[in-house]
Design an enzyme around this catalytic site. Structure first.
Site, PDB file in Angstrom:
ATOM      1  N   PRO A  86       0.811  -1.227   0.000  1.00 19.58           N
ATOM      2  CA  PRO A  86       0.000   0.000   0.000  1.00 19.58           C
ATOM      3  C   PRO A  86       0.837   1.267   0.000  1.00 19.58           C
ATOM      4  O   PRO A  86       1.818   1.395   0.745  1.00 19.58           O
ATOM      5  CB  PRO A  86      -0.829  -0.121   1.288  1.00 19.58           C
ATOM      6  N   CYS A  87       0.422   2.213  -0.857  1.00 26.11           N
ATOM      7  CA  CYS A  87       1.216   3.427  -1.056  1.00 26.11           C
ATOM      8  C   CYS A  87       0.646   4.626  -0.322  1.00 26.11           C
ATOM      9  O   CYS A  87       1.203   5.728  -0.408  1.00 26.11           O
ATOM     10  CB  CYS A  87       1.303   3.747  -2.552  1.00 26.11           C
ATOM     11  N   ASN A  88      -0.462   4.451   0.401  1.00 24.20           N
ATOM     12  CA  ASN A  88      -1.134   5.598   1.019  1.00 24.20           C
ATOM     13  C   ASN A  88      -0.195   6.478   1.832  1.00 24.20           C
ATOM     14  O   ASN A  88      -0.297   7.706   1.820  1.00 24.20           O
ATOM     15  CB  ASN A  88      -2.261   5.113   1.951  1.00 24.20           C
ATOM     16  N   ASP A  89       0.715   5.865   2.563  1.00 21.55           N
ATOM     17  CA  ASP A  89       1.571   6.631   3.459  1.00 21.55           C
ATOM     18  C   ASP A  89       2.871   7.110   2.808  1.00 21.55           C
ATOM     19  O   ASP A  89       3.694   7.745   3.459  1.00 21.55           O
ATOM     20  CB  ASP A  89       1.913   5.794   4.698  1.00 21.55           C
ATOM     21  N   TYR A  90       3.050   6.794   1.522  1.00 20.89           N
ATOM     22  CA  TYR A  90       4.256   7.236   0.821  1.00 20.89           C
ATOM     23  C   TYR A  90       3.950   8.202  -0.321  1.00 20.89           C
ATOM     24  O   TYR A  90       4.845   8.785  -0.914  1.00 20.89           O
ATOM     25  CB  TYR A  90       5.009   6.037   0.232  1.00 20.89           C
TER      26      TYR A  90
END
Length: 377
Positions: A86-90
């Site tokens: 998951p890329c949400n935090d990057y």
């Protein structure tokens, strides 16, 4: 050789579709290809789409649920592995919490698969913002963990429009090959450049979308939105200077460039996203309306026969979060050539990683016209 592939965070199956489309014949006549073994994702609609298109005869191989509850040790053995953690935090859009967010640490479950199942190779995918998350420390930590799992890693920032995808989409892809195999992956040379990029018009009109295509629902716009779009030229957005005063948006904070931005017919599309409110749905260059999900899927290089399941917004999310199958095919094909000892043109990766110093070294991209796509120790 057939590589049985497992996948975490599989989404609707873009990476798997690209992997299954890649085939290579070795100099001795052996066929190298990839086939699905198992997959996991927490999104119910994405799992249904994956089952429907990738493995309709083996639906139980797609395990729906939180990866943190997955019994990784009991999963069937695999030869290859992929995970678009998951890329949400990057992401460059948002707060960029990195390891401090809810999703940042989930890459460790991919590392766990590597340590337990020891596949011959893997692909890890994330957004370009990963490079700068936690002041660069997150990227270094992830690379270090992947390398320490026993893999020669090749991280690179792929610009998918340079490989025939009709969309300006950049993603960090990390390819790893198990160290004991004596092989080193090299980044395939781009195939497209200025003058021959695939454009949004090419993607949407060549050939035309069939009248009976799935996921072709249109958006009901307010009359003011339609009027605004008629005044915005192709390639421009809601902040276009020529927009009449009564149609201008009253926004005082950051003006996001994708708000009511229309595609340009002679350029690759801007990045397809999976979320966002009014004004972020991508807009047609010739008609004053938002794109349909099928049109977004075209920009992501999904074939028209690939049917996405779920409600309209659930489908939009799946398409926006997916890896473009055409981009995945290029990378997997290069991996297969590496194993088959088939030469291919390559370029230097953007980064090299020295785990003894735990630092990333930036390398200038340059084409290696005569390079072969593997190194045997």
């Amino acid at each position: 050789m057939i590589f049985n592939k497992g996948e975490l965070f599989s989404g609707p199956g873009g990476l798997s579709l690209g992997a299954q489309s890649a085939e290579v014949i070795s100099p001795t006549g052996e066929l190298f290809r990839v086939q699905h073994r198992w997959a996991n994702d927490y999104d119910p609609a994405a799992c249904e789409t994956f089952r429907h298109n990738i493995c309709p005869d083996n639906p139980e191989s797609v395990i729906e649920g939180d990866v943190r509850a997955l019994d990784i040790e009991s999963l069937p053995p695999i030869d290859a592995f992929s995970f678009g953690f998951p890329c949400n935090d990057y992401s460059n859009v948002g707060e960029k919490k990195g390891f401090n967010g809810d999703f940042g640490p989930l890459y460790t479950y991919g590392v766990k698969v590597l340590n337990i199942h020891r596949p011959l190779w893997f692909i890890a995918e994330n957004v370009g913002g990963l490079e700068s998350a936690n002041e660069g420390e997150a990227f270094i930590k992830i690379l270090s963990d992947l390398e320490q799992a026993g893999y020669n890693i090749t991280p690179h920032l792929y610009k998918f429009h340079e490989y025939g995808v009709p969309q300006a989409r950049q993603r960090i892809i990390i390819v790893g090959i198990r160290k004991d195999l004596g092989l080193q992956f090299r980044v395939p040379k781009p195939t497209h450049g200025p003058g021959n990029y695939r454009t949004s018009k090419h993607a949407l009109e060549d050939p035309p979308i069939p009248a009976n295509a799935t996921n072709q629902e249109y958006t009901n716009h307010q009359s003011k939105v339609i009027e605004m779009l008629t005044h915005i030229p192709p390639g421009e957005n809601a902040w276009y200077d020529g927009l009449p005063e009564h149609l201008r948006l009253n926004v005082k904070k950051t003006k996001i460039s994708q708000i009511y931005k229309r595609l340009h017919p002679d350029k690759p599309a801007y990045t397809v996203t999976g979320s966002g409110g009014g004004g972020t749905h991508m807009y047609h260059y010739a008609v004053p309306r938002a794109l349909t999900n099928r049109e977004r899927a075209r920009l992501q290089t999904f074939p028209d026969k690939y049917e996405f399941l779920g409600g309209k917004e659930a489908v939009r999310k799946q398409i926006g979060m997916a890896v473009p199958p055409m981009g995945a095919k290029v990378i997997v094909e290069a991996i297969l050539k590496t194993f088959a000892r088939v030469p291919y043109n390559s370029i230097e990766a953007k980064w090299t990683f020295d785990n003894t110093k735990e630092e990333i070294t930036l390398v200038k991209n340059r084409v290696r016209e005569e390079s072969i796509g593997y190194v045997v120790k």
